[in-house]
Design an enzyme around this catalytic site. Structure first.
Site, PDB file in Angstrom:
ATOM      1  N   LYS A 299     -33.282  17.772  14.761  1.00  0.00           N
ATOM      2  CA  LYS A 299     -31.836  17.694  15.015  1.00  0.00           C
ATOM      3  C   LYS A 299     -31.575  17.740  16.512  1.00  0.00           C
ATOM      4  O   LYS A 299     -32.136  18.570  17.237  1.00  0.00           O
ATOM      5  CB  LYS A 299     -31.103  18.854  14.342  1.00  0.00           C
ATOM      6  CG  LYS A 299     -29.580  18.833  14.546  1.00  0.00           C
ATOM      7  CD  LYS A 299     -28.924  20.082  14.034  1.00  0.00           C
ATOM      8  CE  LYS A 299     -29.085  21.243  14.993  1.00  0.00           C
ATOM      9  NZ  LYS A 299     -28.268  21.105  16.217  1.00  0.00           N
TER      10      LYS A 299
ATOM     11  N   ALA B 179       0.830  -1.209   0.000  1.00  0.00           N
ATOM     12  CA  ALA B 179       0.000   0.000   0.000  1.00  0.00           C
ATOM     13  C   ALA B 179       0.860   1.252   0.000  1.00  0.00           C
ATOM     14  O   ALA B 179       0.516   2.255   0.628  1.00  0.00           O
ATOM     15  CB  ALA B 179      -0.923  -0.001   1.220  1.00  0.00           C
TER      16      ALA B 179
ATOM     17  N   ARG C  81      -2.440   8.006 -11.315  1.00  0.00           N
ATOM     18  CA  ARG C  81      -3.508   7.948 -12.324  1.00  0.00           C
ATOM     19  C   ARG C  81      -4.888   8.235 -11.746  1.00  0.00           C
ATOM     20  O   ARG C  81      -5.836   8.493 -12.491  1.00  0.00           O
ATOM     21  CB  ARG C  81      -3.493   6.570 -13.006  1.00  0.00           C
ATOM     22  CG  ARG C  81      -2.437   6.454 -14.087  1.00  0.00           C
ATOM     23  CD  ARG C  81      -2.507   5.111 -14.789  1.00  0.00           C
ATOM     24  NE  ARG C  81      -1.887   4.060 -14.000  1.00  0.00           N
ATOM     25  CZ  ARG C  81      -1.943   2.763 -14.308  1.00  0.00           C
ATOM     26  NH1 ARG C  81      -2.622   2.372 -15.379  1.00  0.00           N
ATOM     27  NH2 ARG C  81      -1.341   1.872 -13.550  1.00  0.00           N
TER      28      ARG C  81
ATOM     29  N   GLY D 147       2.166   2.751  -2.998  1.00  0.00           N
ATOM     30  CA  GLY D 147       2.124   3.540  -4.231  1.00  0.00           C
ATOM     31  C   GLY D 147       1.261   4.780  -4.102  1.00  0.00           C
ATOM     32  O   GLY D 147       0.247   4.780  -3.407  1.00  0.00           O
TER      33      GLY D 147
ATOM     34  N   TYR E  81     -31.179  28.870  18.937  1.00  0.00           N
ATOM     35  CA  TYR E  81     -29.874  29.508  18.796  1.00  0.00           C
ATOM     36  C   TYR E  81     -30.002  31.008  18.977  1.00  0.00           C
ATOM     37  O   TYR E  81     -30.797  31.663  18.294  1.00  0.00           O
ATOM     38  CB  TYR E  81     -29.314  29.175  17.400  1.00  0.00           C
ATOM     39  CG  TYR E  81     -27.922  29.676  17.133  1.00  0.00           C
ATOM     40  CD1 TYR E  81     -26.888  29.465  18.044  1.00  0.00           C
ATOM     41  CD2 TYR E  81     -27.632  30.340  15.944  1.00  0.00           C
ATOM     42  CE1 TYR E  81     -25.603  29.907  17.771  1.00  0.00           C
ATOM     43  CE2 TYR E  81     -26.348  30.776  15.662  1.00  0.00           C
ATOM     44  CZ  TYR E  81     -25.333  30.561  16.579  1.00  0.00           C
ATOM     45  OH  TYR E  81     -24.061  31.003  16.309  1.00  0.00           O
TER      46      TYR E  81
ATOM     47  N   THR F  72       7.907  -3.917  -6.607  1.00  0.00           N
ATOM     48  CA  THR F  72       7.141  -4.771  -5.690  1.00  0.00           C
ATOM     49  C   THR F  72       8.037  -5.636  -4.815  1.00  0.00           C
ATOM     50  O   THR F  72       7.736  -5.857  -3.640  1.00  0.00           O
ATOM     51  CB  THR F  72       6.186  -5.663  -6.492  1.00  0.00           C
ATOM     52  OG1 THR F  72       6.905  -6.299  -7.562  1.00  0.00           O
ATOM     53  CG2 THR F  72       5.041  -4.848  -7.071  1.00  0.00           C
TER      54      THR F  72
ATOM     55  N   ASN G  73      -6.596   1.399 -10.510  1.00  0.00           N
ATOM     56  CA  ASN G  73      -5.540   2.385 -10.735  1.00  0.00           C
ATOM     57  C   ASN G  73      -6.056   3.733 -11.210  1.00  0.00           C
ATOM     58  O   ASN G  73      -5.292   4.688 -11.274  1.00  0.00           O
ATOM     59  CB  ASN G  73      -4.538   1.836 -11.756  1.00  0.00           C
ATOM     60  CG  ASN G  73      -3.746   0.665 -11.201  1.00  0.00           C
ATOM     61  OD1 ASN G  73      -3.180   0.758 -10.123  1.00  0.00           O
ATOM     62  ND2 ASN G  73      -3.732  -0.440 -11.930  1.00  0.00           N
TER      63      ASN G  73
END
Length: 456
Positions: free
Chosen positions: A351, A10, A16, A12, A387, A79, A228
């Site tokens: 909320k 992991a 691209r 790289g 508020y 690799t 990739n």
């Protein structure tokens, strides 16, 4: 049974992807690609997982935490060089080591176990996981002899014309005898088009030593997809989504249109729930049995009970208990907790509030920073004014209260059990139990006022 280890590559950068986000952290169905890989390794029973990090190391460590150990590849020299970074953690240990890329999120523990079983059954020292690709462009080609025995792996840039026509390719996942792996790594050079140390060269090194090497072709080539770029990311997401939706349906969930139903990997849904098309269920959402989630709804990191109806609504980090209903066009936000049989109607927002059993919040209402009891009726257009421009304040409404339409409740206030507010009131003081609060200007009619206006 041999002990199992894993090395996750992991390091790289993933240029691209054209992204600020480190490649293996790009999400697929609610999880970073590298998380999917680690999930499968854990399901496989791997005793030690070493993750090779480079660019974005801190971000990877933040995502994976203590599930794995880490080793740093400061320079990306290939690799084989990446695998060498795990030497300190694994060299000399007896067992089988999987080497797997962090950008192959579709590999399953079943396939990895089949690879290991095959590898160990033939006493191979190195086994390559392969796939048959209609378009092998970009992949290393698997070269076999006339008997079908693996001879070598040729990278795309080093391949001859005849080799480029081969459809069997290297997926970048390998099984090794752990001791043989690190011994062979010492002998690998970088005399190739890329000037890199290829892990694939181990095959030839071991063959020269007379060791058994092999290739195992996976049943489903899609699992080997390496991500990739954004095109491959979309392909991987589609495959992963098909798996998730299939799992839901075989477990009793009705997906009206699976191709437009987007469900993250950690989402749980109970049987006999119906989910219409164009629904997104995200994060750690849990939905009970016998629910209906209609088209246009988006639910993330929330818990929905049994027999709940959600109609064209957005729910995020909220709870809706058994028998409730929500929408259309409702918005349950962070820390909204709704009890049994609560009704939240159209254009209602809740909320950081609790709403008790059997309470009804019909329409065009905002409930924020409030605690509502049971069997309350909230009239249309009610606003909990929480508020003051600097701080948030809470209000409380007791069981059985009746809040008239267009009431503004200026926090902090308490409205007692069974109390009433008259329509159009602005409540700034506490209301005792069973009292009626009227807080509006008294109506005054100006007789014949229209006669004073100029006629058109």
């Amino acid at each position: 049974m041999l002990e199992k280890f894993a090395i996750v590559l992991a390091a790289g950068q993933g240029t691209r992807m054209k992204s600020k986000l480190y490649k293996v952290l790009h999400p697929i169905c609610g999880q970073a690609m590298v998380e999917h890989v680690v999930d499968q390794l854990e399901a496989l029973g791997v005793s030690e997982i070493v993750t090779v990090v480079g660019h974005g190391a801190e971000m990877v460590e933040e995502v994976l935490g203590d599930r794995v150990s880490y080793t740093l590849q400061e320079e990306q020299l290939g690799t084989a060089h990446a695998v060498m970074q795990a030497r300190g953690a694994l060299e000399g240990k007896e067992g089988t080591t999987l080497v797997i890329c962090g950008d192959t999120p579709l590999l399953t523990d079943d396939t990895l176990q089949q690879l290991i079983t095959y590898h160990e059954s033939i006493h191979s020292k190195a086994t390559v996981l392969t796939s048959i690709e209609p378009d092998p462009t970009g992949y290393g080609r698997i070269i076999r002899n006339e008997q079908g025995v693996l001879e070598r792996i040729v990278e795309q840039k080093d391949a001859e014309t005849t080799e480029l026509a081969i459809k069997e390719v290297n997926t970048g996942t390998y099984c090794f005898d752990n001791k043989e792996l690190f011994e062979a790594l010492e002998t690998i050079g970088n005399e190739n088009a890329q000037g890199e140390f290829y892990l694939t060269d181990i095959i030839e090194v071991l063959k020269v030593k007379g060791k058994v090497v092999a290739g195992y072709a996976m049943p489903d080539a899609r699992e080997g997809l390496g991500v990739n770029d954004r095109v491959a990311l979309a392909k991987a997401r589609k495959v992963m989504q098909e798996r998730i939706n299939h799992r839901l349906m075989v477990n009793g969930v009705t997906l009206v249109d699976p191709q437009t139903t987007y469900v993250d990997v950690k989402v749980e849904v109970g049987p006999d729930t119906v989910i219409e098309g164009n629904v997104s269920l995200l994060g750690t959402t849990k939905i009970g049995s016998d629910c209906l989630i209609t088209s246009g709804s988006r639910i993330s990191d929330s818990t929905i009970g049994d027999s709940v109806t959600v109609t064209q609504s957005v729910i995020e980090q909220a709870t809706l208990d058994n028998g409730g209903d929500c929408g259309p066009f409702a918005h349950l936000r962070t820390n909204a907790s709704l009890g049994e049989n609560v009704h939240v109607g159209n254009f209602v927002e809740v909320k950081n509030a609790t709403v008790g059993k059997d309470t009804k919040v019909g329409h065009l209402t905002y409930v924020g920073d409030a605690d509502l009891g049971r069997e309350i009726n909230i009239g249309c257009g009610t606003i909990f004014v929480n508020y003051d421009g600097v701080n948030k304040h809470r209000s409380t409404v007791g069981d059985g209260a009746f809040i008239g339409c267009d009431t503004s409740i200026i926090a902090p206030v308490t409205i007692g059990k069974g109390a009433f507010t008259a329509a159009g009131s602005v409540i700034t003081k506490d209301v005792p139990e069973k009292a009626l609060a009227i807080a509006r200007a008294r109506q005054e009619n100006k007789e014949k006022y229209a006669n004073r206006l100029p006629h058109k």
